[in-house]
Structure formats: structure tokens, C-alpha cells
Design a protein around this motif. Structure first.
Motif, PDB file in Angstrom:
ATOM      1  N   LYS A  33       0.837  -1.212   0.000  1.00 49.21           N
ATOM      2  CA  LYS A  33       0.000   0.000   0.000  1.00 49.21           C
ATOM      3  C   LYS A  33       0.861   1.247   0.000  1.00 49.21           C
ATOM      4  CE  LYS A  33      -4.499  -1.147   1.929  1.00 49.21           C
ATOM      5  NZ  LYS A  33      -4.465  -2.304   2.859  1.00 49.21           N
ATOM      6  N   ALA A  34       1.857   1.235   0.873  1.00 49.46           N
ATOM      7  CA  ALA A  34       2.713   2.415   0.997  1.00 49.46           C
ATOM      8  C   ALA A  34       3.433   2.702  -0.319  1.00 49.46           C
ATOM      9  CB  ALA A  34       3.728   2.205   2.123  1.00 49.46           C
ATOM     10  N   LEU A  35       3.888   1.643  -0.979  1.00 48.49           N
ATOM     11  CA  LEU A  35       4.589   1.844  -2.255  1.00 48.49           C
ATOM     12  C   LEU A  35       3.646   2.430  -3.299  1.00 48.49           C
ATOM     13  CD1 LEU A  35       6.799  -1.389  -2.338  1.00 48.49           C
ATOM     14  CD2 LEU A  35       7.639   0.987  -2.338  1.00 48.49           C
ATOM     15  N   ALA A  36       2.444   1.908  -3.357  1.00 48.44           N
ATOM     16  CA  ALA A  36       1.487   2.407  -4.342  1.00 48.44           C
ATOM     17  C   ALA A  36       1.084   3.850  -4.004  1.00 48.44           C
ATOM     18  CB  ALA A  36       0.258   1.504  -4.391  1.00 48.44           C
ATOM     19  N   GLU A  37       0.809   4.090  -2.721  1.00 45.09           N
ATOM     20  CA  GLU A  37       0.399   5.432  -2.281  1.00 45.09           C
ATOM     21  C   GLU A  37       1.442   6.492  -2.580  1.00 45.09           C
ATOM     22  OE1 GLU A  37      -2.331   6.876  -0.826  1.00 45.09           O
ATOM     23  OE2 GLU A  37      -3.341   5.007  -1.380  1.00 45.09           O
ATOM     24  N   THR A  38       2.710   6.095  -2.562  1.00 45.29           N
ATOM     25  CA  THR A  38       3.775   7.076  -2.779  1.00 45.29           C
ATOM     26  C   THR A  38       4.114   7.207  -4.259  1.00 45.29           C
ATOM     27  OG1 THR A  38       5.313   5.306  -2.168  1.00 45.29           O
ATOM     28  CG2 THR A  38       4.851   6.963  -0.500  1.00 45.29           C
ATOM     29  N   GLY A  39       3.267   6.645  -5.108  1.00 50.37           N
ATOM     30  CA  GLY A  39       3.414   6.865  -6.543  1.00 50.37           C
ATOM     31  C   GLY A  39       4.456   5.986  -7.216  1.00 50.37           C
ATOM     32  N   ASN A  40       4.807   4.895  -6.575  1.00 51.30           N
ATOM     33  CA  ASN A  40       5.777   3.992  -7.201  1.00 51.30           C
ATOM     34  C   ASN A  40       5.059   2.918  -7.984  1.00 51.30           C
ATOM     35  OD1 ASN A  40       8.456   4.920  -6.161  1.00 51.30           O
ATOM     36  ND2 ASN A  40       7.307   4.742  -4.246  1.00 51.30           N
ATOM     37  N   ASP A  41       5.800   2.268  -8.871  1.00 52.87           N
ATOM     38  CA  ASP A  41       5.246   1.116  -9.557  1.00 52.87           C
ATOM     39  C   ASP A  41       6.303   0.011  -9.562  1.00 52.87           C
ATOM     40  OD1 ASP A  41       6.792   0.986 -12.091  1.00 52.87           O
ATOM     41  OD2 ASP A  41       5.903   2.966 -12.407  1.00 52.87           O
ATOM     42  N   PRO A  42       5.884  -1.218  -9.843  1.00 50.47           N
ATOM     43  CA  PRO A  42       6.806  -2.347  -9.722  1.00 50.47           C
ATOM     44  C   PRO A  42       8.077  -2.195 -10.552  1.00 50.47           C
ATOM     45  CG  PRO A  42       4.567  -3.154  -9.922  1.00 50.47           C
ATOM     46  CD  PRO A  42       4.510  -1.669 -10.142  1.00 50.47           C
ATOM     47  N   ASP A  43       7.994  -1.462 -11.656  1.00 49.58           N
ATOM     48  CA  ASP A  43       9.154  -1.365 -12.532  1.00 49.58           C
ATOM     49  C   ASP A  43      10.206  -0.359 -12.062  1.00 49.58           C
ATOM     50  OD1 ASP A  43       8.389  -3.368 -14.278  1.00 49.58           O
ATOM     51  OD2 ASP A  43       7.188  -2.003 -15.517  1.00 49.58           O
ATOM     52  N   ASN A  44       9.852   0.492 -11.105  1.00 50.75           N
ATOM     53  CA  ASN A  44      10.881   1.390 -10.584  1.00 50.75           C
ATOM     54  C   ASN A  44      11.207   1.079  -9.118  1.00 50.75           C
ATOM     55  OD1 ASN A  44       8.891   2.537  -8.989  1.00 50.75           O
ATOM     56  ND2 ASN A  44       9.502   4.633  -9.403  1.00 50.75           N
ATOM     57  N   THR A  45      10.675  -0.062  -8.652  1.00 53.10           N
ATOM     58  CA  THR A  45      10.851  -0.415  -7.247  1.00 53.10           C
ATOM     59  C   THR A  45      11.776  -1.609  -7.117  1.00 53.10           C
ATOM     60  OG1 THR A  45       8.613   0.339  -6.816  1.00 53.10           O
ATOM     61  CG2 THR A  45       9.611  -1.078  -5.147  1.00 53.10           C
ATOM     62  N   PHE A  46      12.639  -1.554  -6.136  1.00 57.17           N
ATOM     63  CA  PHE A  46      13.527  -2.697  -5.883  1.00 57.17           C
ATOM     64  C   PHE A  46      13.358  -3.108  -4.430  1.00 57.17           C
ATOM     65  CE2 PHE A  46      16.907  -5.579  -5.713  1.00 57.17           C
ATOM     66  CZ  PHE A  46      17.460  -5.765  -6.971  1.00 57.17           C
ATOM     67  N   VAL A  47      12.879  -4.336  -4.228  1.00 55.44           N
ATOM     68  CA  VAL A  47      12.696  -4.829  -2.864  1.00 55.44           C
ATOM     69  C   VAL A  47      13.792  -5.845  -2.553  1.00 55.44           C
ATOM     70  CG1 VAL A  47      11.176  -6.118  -1.320  1.00 55.44           C
ATOM     71  CG2 VAL A  47      10.209  -4.457  -2.917  1.00 55.44           C
ATOM     72  N   VAL A  48      14.496  -5.625  -1.464  1.00 59.05           N
ATOM     73  CA  VAL A  48      15.520  -6.580  -1.053  1.00 59.05           C
ATOM     74  C   VAL A  48      15.029  -7.252   0.219  1.00 59.05           C
ATOM     75  CG1 VAL A  48      17.960  -6.919  -0.568  1.00 59.05           C
ATOM     76  CG2 VAL A  48      17.236  -4.932  -1.882  1.00 59.05           C
ATOM     77  N   ALA A  49      15.155  -8.574   0.281  1.00 53.50           N
ATOM     78  CA  ALA A  49      14.688  -9.284   1.458  1.00 53.50           C
ATOM     79  C   ALA A  49      15.805 -10.105   2.075  1.00 53.50           C
ATOM     80  CB  ALA A  49      13.518 -10.180   1.078  1.00 53.50           C
ATOM     81  N   GLY A  50      15.685 -10.308   3.375  1.00 53.76           N
ATOM     82  CA  GLY A  50      16.656 -11.124   4.089  1.00 53.76           C
ATOM     83  C   GLY A  50      16.201 -12.578   4.118  1.00 53.76           C
ATOM     84  N   ILE A  51      16.666 -13.308   5.130  1.00 55.66           N
ATOM     85  CA  ILE A  51      16.302 -14.725   5.240  1.00 55.66           C
ATOM     86  C   ILE A  51      15.467 -14.927   6.502  1.00 55.66           C
ATOM     87  CG2 ILE A  51      17.215 -17.063   5.591  1.00 55.66           C
ATOM     88  CD1 ILE A  51      17.773 -16.150   2.791  1.00 55.66           C
ATOM     89  N   GLY A  52      14.492 -15.764   6.393  1.00 56.07           N
ATOM     90  CA  GLY A  52      13.575 -16.023   7.492  1.00 56.07           C
ATOM     91  C   GLY A  52      12.180 -16.091   6.891  1.00 56.07           C
ATOM     92  N   CYS A  53      11.183 -16.380   7.712  1.00 57.07           N
ATOM     93  CA  CYS A  53       9.814 -16.329   7.190  1.00 57.07           C
ATOM     94  C   CYS A  53       9.595 -14.933   6.606  1.00 57.07           C
ATOM     95  CB  CYS A  53       8.814 -16.576   8.305  1.00 57.07           C
ATOM     96  SG  CYS A  53       8.955 -18.224   9.018  1.00 57.07           S
ATOM     97  N   SER A  54      10.056 -13.943   7.367  1.00 57.31           N
ATOM     98  CA  SER A  54       9.932 -12.552   6.953  1.00 57.31           C
ATOM     99  C   SER A  54      10.567 -12.310   5.583  1.00 57.31           C
ATOM    100  CB  SER A  54      10.624 -11.672   7.986  1.00 57.31           C
ATOM    101  OG  SER A  54      11.890 -12.236   8.303  1.00 57.31           O
ATOM    102  N   GLY A  55      11.707 -12.927   5.365  1.00 55.36           N
ATOM    103  CA  GLY A  55      12.461 -12.678   4.128  1.00 55.36           C
ATOM    104  C   GLY A  55      11.748 -13.184   2.887  1.00 55.36           C
TER     105      GLY A  55
END
Ligand SMILES: Cc1ncc(C[n+]2csc(CCOP(=O)(O)OP(=O)(O)O)c2C)c(N)n1
Ligand code: SF4
Lengths: 287, 592
Positions: A33-55
Motif C-alpha cells: 500500500k505504501a509503495l502504491a500510495e507514494t506513486g511507485n510502480d513495480p518497474d521502478n521499485t527494488f525490494v531486497v529481502a533477508g532470510i527467514g519467514c519474513s524474508g
């Protein structure tokens, strides 16, 4: 992409394998939601994740994304952002990922204050490895590897951030969908390193830090008349450590991201077909 | 008179040994003489013996020798340390007026020149210039026109102001005059100058320069001897081209930042030495499995652990070839000379991007700290080619989408190389992970997909083996019965050794190999020789093992890598097939 990006555009077609009821569902929804609300789209967004259920979050979201090794997501995010400051970079991981194996990187990412956001899904347990103590587990929290509890005080992530010179410190609760998305949005909008510790309960291995516990004990800073620009007030709240606060605890509006101060503003993917035109000057320096 | 002159300045670390040596080496280089420098140093900043040695000749010099003709000894110990290399007629310049040097005994047959370095320096404007006085004295001994020093003094002290430069020039001249006036000895040396203008640089600088020439825009590193010079060279220079050098909090961070930058589309590099490679190995696998192009430079020093940080060794070859859990496709390129440090770096970036793999660029301490002269044309920038591989832009992205419009960043193409979309490319959004993944980059444990992706990654290596020239450099007598093979910095010494061997009646064919993996097939060369000797700076012969392995053909293989262990009946069939030649490949589950 156009401006009518909806938050579901950030959803991948992989079904999450999180346990039903896991706090990570809500955390992820808020991030999208926050990404969409701030005017971003998947093609200009880079999500980095760690390891774990969370990751696993990187897998369930749709954007440019990298799911790295345990504890090292932050440096990857920094590298991405410096190489292309036009990208929106969001890093996510767990409390084990961020405050144990990755604690060193956390401190230095905070210090560096690169313009990105970092969401830690804090369930006060190691979920993916099936329930061992994490750095935020309570001192007496009994687990398979700490039968008497860890017997040391938990890490206070907000204090760690504050001590490292953070310019944005917030805490949220994944099941308060509205507030959670709002807080992450503020982190994304912040000019610098936007750090959010999100309570994201593990329904399988943590029967202490539960939804009920957080619901009962959480204090919304918006109702406390707290001024996030007052560093002293923030310090007091963070160091008292006896309440579970929700909201933006500290924000420095004068924050200038490191890459701006360093004059990094180019997309570094753009290079010529051969050596730079003046490259022979590099050789001549050695006369 | 010998053709080459060997000169050294030695003293305590902190005495300005390095910069004094460098001033002299630069002066020789600009005067059209070839130079090869080396350093003796201990792992400490102040105190401890250290020396800077310069070998110079009108002809190319490729290595150090056991001979010292002129020695500037700032401490008594300097003489002891170099006793083995000093000879009859060697000149030792020292300051006999210094309290610590009053008892210096010049060994029999050698010429001791006591020059009041400190006093003359004070006359020129400050005791700090004592080393430059010594340089002036050395110029007189070697009949090297003192004007040649001026330009390097300018370079060294230019930003401290005109007055300082002038004082230094004066200091040098006072040293020269002192020798001229006080000693009427006819020294054995006479340094000839030529009209050539060479450049003088070390291996680390050549790597940094190669990286910039090749379009590297992002460097993240953590300081470690002897790799730090790469970072120091790039700092401030990459920025001129819109890039950035970042000092990370550790090597784990350094390689992860570089990985991030590479994923964002920058040509990225990190450099370290053995202990740092150990830390980076965790992420090395991630780089390979996410198929991220990255150049990782290992400037080797003596290990294991922190070993001997300022000493030479080529002990990390196994680490770079095999390091990391699981199986990791990689390239290992090892420059064999200072100039090759430049060219192999350029190649490393191209391999990394063409094949979307990590490339180990393996250098060693000897290359890193050796400064050597080259005609500038050796670094002809017009020869630098940049090949970014299969990068797709907005228009091409469509042809790599699956039926549901998803970008296939790990598409198992025939050559093993997939399309690459930089973040920001419309419709290219995709994820990538260190977990085994499908063609979309999504986690999977499906056996067929696992096989497909393992084979796809392996296939890049096969493609590269076919498409690129994995050649070697050859010296000596190509018909000789004795074959010597080496890698890394040994090339220079071995080339010169060929001459000595010839004098002693040995004809030798010498092959210097810059590619460790993939590497040239040397079976025919080995077959043709009676004796095969592999030269390397390590105890166990890591490269020799590899070469030996290449010529063995005894073992057949049964492999399984779909994530499931062997089953008895399946194994029986596989072994039978191997014996009958029915299916000599790996155990495969056909991908549907
Ligand atoms: C180098 C390394 N060590 C250990 C592990 C095993 N491991 C996987 S997840 C994890 C802990 C994750 O805990 P946390 O970050 O709190 O995330 P959660 O699963 O609770 O969301 C560990 C230790 C690993 N993957 N890599
Ligand atoms: S184990 Fe806990 S953290 Fe992991 S998915 Fe289940 S509920 Fe969530």
C-alpha cells in the motif's frame, strides 16, 4: 507505468506459504500500500529481502527484487540505490536477520542514511528455523535452544537506531492495517533511511508476544501528543523501554540522504562502448 | 659494468622510504630507463625494517635479482639485512654524523660514502629532506644527471608549494656536490638515459585503471593489504565518471553492496585479500546463483588466517576455484604481469556480463607492490572493448515475457545465458533469489526445474569455453624437452631465469597461464615434453594439481543433483549404462 498503480500490482502470483494468521501478511500488505500510495510502480521499485519467514516477502511481492543471504539485505539495498538513485528501494527482514547476524550492517546502514526504507518484521523469535530465541526475545523466553530463556536483555532496536544517528525511527503493528501502511508510507517518503520496526506476531512459535499482547499494550504516539521532531522526547520514550509504542518516534526533517551529499545522481548502468574518451589521461598520470 | 643497476633505500618504517624510492624510480622512468621495483616491508607502520628496491636498465627488466649496487642505509640494520646482496664494489651511502650511524662498519671491498644527510638537508631548508640529499648523492655515484630528479620532486611536492620543491631540488644538489667534492673515486656505474618516456605503475593501480577503462562505476571494499591500493587508486577517479567508491563496514557488506549495484546495472567490483575472500564466499554463491555479473579481485598474500600480511604467496587458488558451498559456476582469471593486470581486468568485466557470473580476478602481492615501466601504448585505450552481454531494453523486453507477461530472468536458453533487464525497465520487473528458482526467479524445489537451472548455469561455462580464447603466453624454446608452467607473478622471474638456464645448457619451454578457469588445454604440450615443472608460490602445488587433473582420464562419473538421493535400482541402471556407454551422462530426470 501510469499513475493509477494499485497496491495489488505489487502482488506476485505466488501464494504465500506463511502460517495462516502470521503477522507477515499484514506487514506485507502495508508495504505494498505504501509503495502504491507514494506513486511507485513495480518497474521502478527494488525490494531486497533477508532470510527467514519474513524474508520470503520478496517472493510474494511483484517488483524488481532480490532475496539474499541471511542478514545482508541492507548492503544490497544500499548498492542498488547508489547505482541508480531513481529507484525506490525497500528492504525487509526479520529481527534475527536484522539485529543478530545483520546487526553490524544495521548500525552502518543507519549511519549512512541512504534514501531507502527498512522494515523489520519483529516477531521476537526465529520463525523459519522453528522457534529459537531471537535478539528481541524476552530474557526469560524459553525455547528449544534456550531452555531457561536467553538470560540477557533483548536488543532495543529503536535505541540502536537512535544511538547510530538515525534520521527516521518508527514502530508499527502489522494488524493495525491503517496505521501500519501510514507509518511505512512516512518511512518511504522520508529523505534518508526510514526505519520501521513492525510487530509482526508469529502465531506458531511465540505464545507470549501475541496479537492480544500487542493489542493490549500498544500505545499510539498520535494519541500521546508526541512531537517526533523532538529528539529528546524521542530519546526518553525509546530508552524508557517499558511501553510498546506505535508511530513515528523520531524524524529529522533536515535529513539529507548520503547519496545527495556525495553528489550521486546518475544511473550508473549507462556506460560507453569503450574506454572513456579521456582515458589516456589515466595512463599519463603515471609518467 | 653490468647492464642493470640495483639500488635500494632502507631504514625504519616511517622514514619516508617509499616516497624516496618512488621519486628515484620515477626519475629513471622519465629519463627513458626501464624500472622494476620491489619492497621489503613488515606489517607495521612505524619501526621495523623496510626497504624500497629499484632495478633499472635500458632494456626491459622483469624481476628482481640478488644483487645490490647502491644502498642508501638510513639505519645500521639496513646493511645487515642486505648483506647477501651486497658485493665487492657496492656503494653504501649513510650519514656518518648521525649518532646511531657513527659505528657503521663498511664491509671489506665495499665503498662507504659517509654523507652528512641531515646537516646538508638543514642547509637546504629542513632536516626532513635528508632522504633527498641521499638521492642526490646516489645520482652522482650512478652518473645520473641530477636534473632528472626535478620533475619527480615537482610531482611529489608540487601541492606543498614552489618553495618546498625548490628546497628539495637544492637538497639533492647538495648531496650530489658533497660526493663530487669529497670522493674522487671513479664509480663503476654510469646510468645511460634514452629519449623514451615510460609510465610507472604497480599491479593494483593497473587493476584500478583497467576497471575504470572498462566502465566500472561502483566499487565497494574494505581495506586490506595488499589490495587497498586498488581502492585508493579508484577513489576520486571513478567519481569523475559518475561512479562511486564506497568503504563498507566489512567484506560481507562490500560484496553485497557491489552485488546490489550490479543488479541495478552498474559494472561493479570489489577487491580484497584472502581473509576478505573468506568472508565474501558466503555471498559468492548468491552472486552466482542469481547470475549477477560481478568482478571480485583477490590480491593474494601469505595465509592461512592472517598469515603474513606483507609477504608473497599464491595460496588462494583452491579457494577461488572451489570456495563456496554447493557448486558454483565461476571464472578465475589471473594476470601474469603488471600490464596484464590492466587487460585481464577489462576482460573480467566482459566475462562477468557476457556470462552473468562472478569472476575472480586473482592477483598477488608481488604484482600488487611491484612498480614497473611500460611504454604508454601498452595501455592503448582504443583497444578496450566493452561487451555488456544480453541486456534487454524496453523494446526487447516483450520477447522475453512468458505467456502471462512475466519476465524470464533465468530463461534456460541454449547457451545458458538469460536476458538481463535493469531495474527501471518497463515490464521487466522480476525477482531473483539465492534459493533454487525457476525461469522467473521464483523459489522452487521441483526436481525438473532444479536440473534445468543447474544445467543452464553450467552451460554458460561450456559456452564460454567454446566462444573465448583461453590462451597462454609462451617463452623460451618451443621445441625443448623441458616444459615449465607457471601462473601469476612468476612470469617475470621465470622469463629471466630462461636466460640463466640457457647459459647453463638447459633449453626450456615456458608457458605462463593467465586463465585458471576456464583454462587452456595443455595436454598436447605436456605430452610433448619429457619433464613438466609447475612453478608457484605455495607449499602444495595447487596449480600443479589442477594441471595434473586435466591430463588424467581414468574416472567415469555418475552424478545426481536434482535434490533427491540415489535410489538402489536407479543407481544400478546408471552404472550399467556407464559401463556399456549407453548413457554416460548424469542421472537426469527429463524436464517436462
Ligand atoms: C548463514 C545462515 N545461518 C543460519 C541460517 C538459518 N536461518 C534461517 S532463518 C533464520 C532466523 C530467522 O529469524 P528472523 O530473522 O527472526 O525471521 P523469522 O523467520 O522469524 O521471520 C536462521 C537462523 C541461514 N539461512 N543462513
Ligand atoms: S512460523 Fe511464525 S513467522 Fe513463520 S510463517 Fe509461521 S507464523 Fe509466520
Amino acid at each position: 507505468m501510469s499513475s493509477d498503480v494499485r497496491f495489488t500490482d505489487f502482488k506476485s502470483d505466488k501464494q504465500p506459504t506463511w502460517c495462516p494468521g502470521c503477522g507477515d501478511f499484514g506487514t506485507m500488505n502495508g508495504m505494498m500500500k505504501a509503495l502504491a500510495e507514494t506513486g511507485n510502480d513495480p518497474d521502478n521499485t527494488f525490494v531486497v529481502a533477508g532470510i527467514g519467514c519474513s524474508g520470503k516477502i520478496g517472493t510474494y511481492m511483484h517488483s524488481y527484487a532480490l532475496h539474499g543471504v541471511h542478514g545482508r539485505a541492507l548492503p544490497v539495498g544500499i548498492g542498488v540505490k547508489l547505482a541508480n538513485p531513481n529507484l525506490e528501494v525497500m528492504v525487509a527482514g526479520g529481527d534475527g536477520d536484522g539485529y543478530s547476524i545483520g546487526a553490524g550492517h544495521f548500525v552502518h546502514a543507519v549511519r549512512r542514511n541512504v534514501d531507502m526504507s527498512y522494515v523489520v518484521m519483529d516477531n521476537r523469535i526465529y520463525g523459519l528455523t522453528k522457534g529459537q530465541a531471537s535478539p528481541t526475545s524476552r530474557q526469560d523466553f524459553e525455547t528449544s535452544t534456550t531452555p531457561e530463556g536467553p538470560q540477557m536483555p533483548p536488543v532495543n532496536p529503536l535505541a540502536l537506531a537512535l544511538a547510530s544517528g538515525a534520521t527516521f525511527i518508527a514502530q508499527s503493528f502489522s494488524s493495525d492495517a491503517q496505521r501500519h501502511a501510514e507509518i511505512i508510507q512516512k518511512a518511504v517518503e522520508h529523505d534518508g533511511f526510514g526505519f520501521v520496526n513492525t510487530y509482526s506476531p508469529c502465531v506458531t512459535f511465540n505464545d507470549v508476544d501475541t496479537y492480544d499482547y500487542f493489542r493490549d499494550s500498544i500505545v499510539d504516539l498520535d494519541e500521546e501528543d508526541h512531537d517526533p521532531h523532538d529528539r529528546e522526547a524521542a530519546k526518553q520514550k525509546i530508552l524508557e523501554g517499558d511501553k510498546e509504542y506505535m508511530g513515528v518516534i523520531y524524524q529529522d526533517d533536515d535529513s539529507v540522504p548520503w547519496e545527495k551529499r556525495e553528489g550521486i545522481d546518475q544511473d550508473m548502468s549507462d556506460i560507453p562502448d569503450g574506454a572513456p574518451e579521456d582515458a589516456m589521461d589515466l595512463v599519463r598520470e603515471f609518467y | 659494468m653490468p647492464e642493470d643497476l640495483n639500488w635500494a633505500i632502507g631504514g625504519e618504517a616511517g622514514d619516508g622510504i617509499d616516497s624516496t624510492g618512488k621519486i628515484f624510480a620515477q626519475a629513471l622512468s622519465r629519463a627513458g630507463r626501464h624500472v622494476f621495483t620491489s619492497k621489503d616491508f613488515a606489517s607495521r607502520i612505524r619501526g621495523g625494517y623496510t626497504a624500497y628496491k629499484v632495478r633499472t636498465s635500458v632494456d626491459r627488466v622483469e624481476s628482481v635479482v640478488d644483487r645490490l649496487d647502491i644502498l642508501i642505509a638510513l639505519t645500521e640494520r639496513t646493511i645487515d639485512e642486505n648483506m647477501d646482496e651486497l658485493h665487492e664494489g657496492s656503494v653504501i651511502i649513510y650519514d656518518g654524523e648521525r649518532s646511531t650511524m657513527q659505528d657503521v662498519e663498511v664491509p671489506d671491498g665495499m665503498i662507504g660514502l659517509s654523507v652528512p644527510l641531515q646537516r646538508l638537508a638543514e642547509d637546504a631548508g629542513g632536516a626532513i629532506m635528508a632522504n633527498v640529499v641521499a638521492l642526490g648523492a646516489a645520482c652522482e655515484v650512478a652518473q645520473f644527471p641530477i636534473e632528472n630528479l626535478d620533475e619527480s620532486l615537482n610531482k611529489r611536492f608540487g601541492d606543498k608549494g614552489e618553495a618546498i620543491v625548490e628546497n628539495n631540488k637544492e637538497a639533492a644538489r647538495l648531496g650530489q656536490q658533497h660526493v663530487q667534492e669529497e670522493y674522487d673515486h671513479d664509480f663503476d656505474y654510469d646510468i645511460e638515459t634514452t629519449d623514451e618516456d615510460y609510465v610507472l605503475l604497480n599491479g593494483d593501480e593497473a587493476i584500478g585503471m583497467g576497471a575504470i577503462a572498462a566502465g566500472c562505476r561502483f566499487y565497494s571494499g574494505y581495506p586490506i593489504t595488499p589490495a587497498t591500493d586498488v581502492m585508493e587508486y579508484m577513489t576520486g577517479r571513478v567519481e569523475q565518471y559518475g561512479g562511486k567508491v564506497v568503504q563498507a563496514e566489512d567484506e560481507l557488506s562490500a560484496i553485497n553492496m557491489a552485488l546490489g549495484a550490479a543488479r541495478a546495472g552498474a559494472r561493479a567490483m570489489t577487491a580484497t585479500s584472502g581473509p576478505g575472500i573468506d568472508l565474501m564466499t558466503e555471498t559468492f554463491g548468491l552472486v552466482a546463483t542469481t547470475e549477477t555479473p560481478l568482478v571480485i579481485c583477490d590480491v593474494m598474500r601469505s595465509g592461512p588466517s592472517t598469515g603474513m600480511p606483507t609477504k608473497q604467496e599464491q595460496g588462494d587458488l583452491n579457494m577461488t576455484l572451489y570456495g563456496g558451498h554447493g557448486e558454483i559456476p565461476r571464472f578465475v582469471v589471473a594476470p601474469t604481469s603488471v600490464s596484464e593486470c590492466f587487460w585481464k581486468t577489462v576482460e573480467a568485466f566482459n566475462y562477468a556480463e557476457k556470462y552473468q557470473t562472478p569472476v575472480y580476478l586473482v592477483s598477488d602481492l608481488a604484482l600488487a607492490v611491484t612498480e614497473q615501466t611500460f611504454p604508454p601504448e601498452v595501455f592503448d585505450m582504443d583497444e578496450v572493448e566493452i561487451d555488456r552481454g544480453k541486456v534487454v531494453d524496453e523494446d526487447e523486453v516483450d520477447s522475453w515475457l512468458d505467456e502471462r507477461g512475466r519476465f524470464q530472468a533465468h530463461f534456460p536458453s541454449a547457451d545458458g545465458v538469460s536476458p538481463r533487464a535493469f531495474p527501471g525497465t518497463t515490464d521487466g520487473a522480476h525477482m531473483t533469489t539465492g534459493l533454487e528458482h525457476d525461469e522467473l526467479g521464483r523459489r522452487t524445489e521441483e526436481e525438473a526445474v532444479r536440473l534445468e537451472q543447474v544445467e543452464k548455469r553450467q552451460r554458460k561455462v561450456e559456452t564460454a569455453k567454446e566462444q573465448e580464447e583461453w590462451d597462454y603466453r609462451e617463452f623460451g624454446d618451443s621445441e625443448a624437452d623441458t616444459l615449465v608452467i607457471s601462473w601469476g607473478s612468476n612470469e617475470g622471474a621465470m622469463r629471466e631465469a630462461l636466460g640463466f638456464l640457457e647459459e647453463r645448457g638447459h633449453d626450456v619451454r615456458f608457458i605462463s597461464v593467465p586463465y585458471i578457469f576456464p583454462r587452456p588445454d595443455l595436454s598436447a604440450e605436456i605430452e610433448a615434453a619429457d619433464d613438466v615443472i609447475v612453478v608457484e608460490c605455495n607449499a602444495t602445488g595447487q596449480f600443479a594439481d589442477v594441471i595434473e587433473h586435466d591430463v588424467l582420464e581414468r574416472v567415469q562419473r555418475v552424478n545426481k543433483y536434482n535434490g533427491v538421493r540415489f535410489k538402489a535400482d536407479e543407481l544400478a541402471t546408471e552404472i550399467e549404462n556407464t559401463l556399456t556407454g549407453a548413457d554416460a551422462g548424469a542421472t537426469e530426470v527429463e524436464a517436462e
